[in-house]
Design a protein around this motif. Sequence first.
Motif, PDB file in Angstrom:
ATOM      1  N   ARG A 137     -12.236  -3.644  -4.903  1.00 47.36           N
ATOM      2  CA  ARG A 137     -12.971  -4.623  -4.077  1.00 47.36           C
ATOM      3  C   ARG A 137     -14.620  -4.327  -4.102  1.00 47.36           C
ATOM      4  O   ARG A 137     -14.801  -3.496  -3.141  1.00 47.36           O
ATOM      5  CB  ARG A 137     -12.394  -4.511  -2.642  1.00 47.36           C
ATOM      6  CG  ARG A 137     -11.095  -5.019  -2.435  1.00 47.36           C
ATOM      7  CD  ARG A 137     -10.899  -6.566  -2.794  1.00 47.36           C
ATOM      8  NE  ARG A 137     -11.960  -7.456  -1.991  1.00 47.36           N
ATOM      9  CZ  ARG A 137     -11.654  -8.319  -0.913  1.00 47.36           C
ATOM     10  NH1 ARG A 137     -10.318  -8.108  -0.436  1.00 47.36           N
ATOM     11  NH2 ARG A 137     -12.321  -8.714  -0.363  1.00 47.36           N
ATOM     12  N   LEU A 182     -17.018  -6.011  -1.306  1.00 46.50           N
ATOM     13  CA  LEU A 182     -17.099  -5.470  -0.126  1.00 46.50           C
ATOM     14  C   LEU A 182     -18.216  -4.435  -0.010  1.00 46.50           C
ATOM     15  O   LEU A 182     -18.186  -3.462  -0.249  1.00 46.50           O
ATOM     16  CB  LEU A 182     -15.929  -4.759   0.498  1.00 46.50           C
ATOM     17  CG  LEU A 182     -14.493  -5.756   0.546  1.00 46.50           C
ATOM     18  CD1 LEU A 182     -13.418  -4.928   0.885  1.00 46.50           C
ATOM     19  CD2 LEU A 182     -14.924  -7.011   1.321  1.00 46.50           C
ATOM     20  N   ARG A 194     -10.743   0.090  -2.004  1.00 47.56           N
ATOM     21  CA  ARG A 194     -11.839  -0.677  -1.321  1.00 47.56           C
ATOM     22  C   ARG A 194     -12.889   0.343  -0.459  1.00 47.56           C
ATOM     23  O   ARG A 194     -12.259   1.353  -0.092  1.00 47.56           O
ATOM     24  CB  ARG A 194     -11.175  -1.567  -0.229  1.00 47.56           C
ATOM     25  CG  ARG A 194     -10.266  -1.152   0.597  1.00 47.56           C
ATOM     26  CD  ARG A 194      -9.689  -2.251   1.536  1.00 47.56           C
ATOM     27  NE  ARG A 194      -8.629  -1.718   2.301  1.00 47.56           N
ATOM     28  CZ  ARG A 194      -7.267  -1.993   2.204  1.00 47.56           C
ATOM     29  NH1 ARG A 194      -6.985  -3.200   1.464  1.00 47.56           N
ATOM     30  NH2 ARG A 194      -6.185  -1.617   3.217  1.00 47.56           N
ATOM     31  N   TYR A 248     -20.245  -2.015   5.189  1.00 52.03           N
ATOM     32  CA  TYR A 248     -19.489  -1.167   4.162  1.00 52.03           C
ATOM     33  C   TYR A 248     -20.362   0.061   3.715  1.00 52.03           C
ATOM     34  O   TYR A 248     -21.509  -0.089   3.589  1.00 52.03           O
ATOM     35  CB  TYR A 248     -19.041  -2.012   3.223  1.00 52.03           C
ATOM     36  CG  TYR A 248     -18.023  -3.162   3.630  1.00 52.03           C
ATOM     37  CD1 TYR A 248     -16.551  -2.836   3.552  1.00 52.03           C
ATOM     38  CD2 TYR A 248     -18.260  -4.494   3.891  1.00 52.03           C
ATOM     39  CE1 TYR A 248     -15.529  -3.405   4.073  1.00 52.03           C
ATOM     40  CE2 TYR A 248     -17.170  -5.252   4.249  1.00 52.03           C
ATOM     41  CZ  TYR A 248     -15.914  -4.786   4.384  1.00 52.03           C
ATOM     42  OH  TYR A 248     -14.856  -5.658   4.604  1.00 52.03           O
ATOM     43  N   GLU A 291      -9.376   4.197   0.863  1.00 52.82           N
ATOM     44  CA  GLU A 291     -10.643   3.669   1.423  1.00 52.82           C
ATOM     45  C   GLU A 291     -11.376   4.813   1.901  1.00 52.82           C
ATOM     46  O   GLU A 291     -12.387   5.035   2.602  1.00 52.82           O
ATOM     47  CB  GLU A 291     -10.129   3.131   2.929  1.00 52.82           C
ATOM     48  CG  GLU A 291      -9.778   1.643   2.693  1.00 52.82           C
ATOM     49  CD  GLU A 291      -9.605   1.051   4.038  1.00 52.82           C
ATOM     50  OE1 GLU A 291     -10.513   0.241   4.266  1.00 52.82           O
ATOM     51  OE2 GLU A 291      -8.453   1.228   4.761  1.00 52.82           O
TER      52      GLU A 291
END
Length: 188
Positions: A49, A52, A78, A90, A108
């Motif tokens: 991702r 993000l 992500r 983010y 993460e």
Amino acid sequence: MEPEYTTYKRSEFIETDTGNKVSRRSLISGSQNIVLGGKTIVHSKCTIRGDLRRAGPSHQASVLIGRFCSLGESSVLRPPYKTYKGVFSYYPLKIGDHVDIGQNTIVEAASIGSFVKIGRNCIVGRFAIIRDCCLIEDGAVIAPNTVVPPFSVVSGGPPAKVVAQLPESTQEIFEAQSKDKYAKFVPA
């Protein structure tokens, strides 16, 4: 223990100039915000991702992946996020060289050092930091904001705990294994 050759259909992977092999069946969102260091394998159904990212005019990459990495089938990478002073934001996800992420693993983390193996079905929580030369065993759940010290074997969870130490030769062993894995990932 020598890894066996793994074959793939040439039509199912895209090979970049820097030797990255990316499955056409992977989901890469925001590719302009993802940096692959070279000779990295992104297996099918892997999700990265890059969309993000922190809002604003900066062109900072949101996912940085080093050389000779392997991202397992159905794994998810992500960037971590948090709300600070009422603003949702983010932060970048940085992965070092010679990192092997197993199947069905969710990452993460804020950062993963070099020479790290993460097993299958693991969860690496938001803003976790995994230092160099670590082994995360299958099914481990690393809690958010955890710092895993270098040369650690981590297992269990939640939360996962350090259960053993790795020898100083870990760096050379993991490097040789990741290069061998890349060399033996060949078209059918």
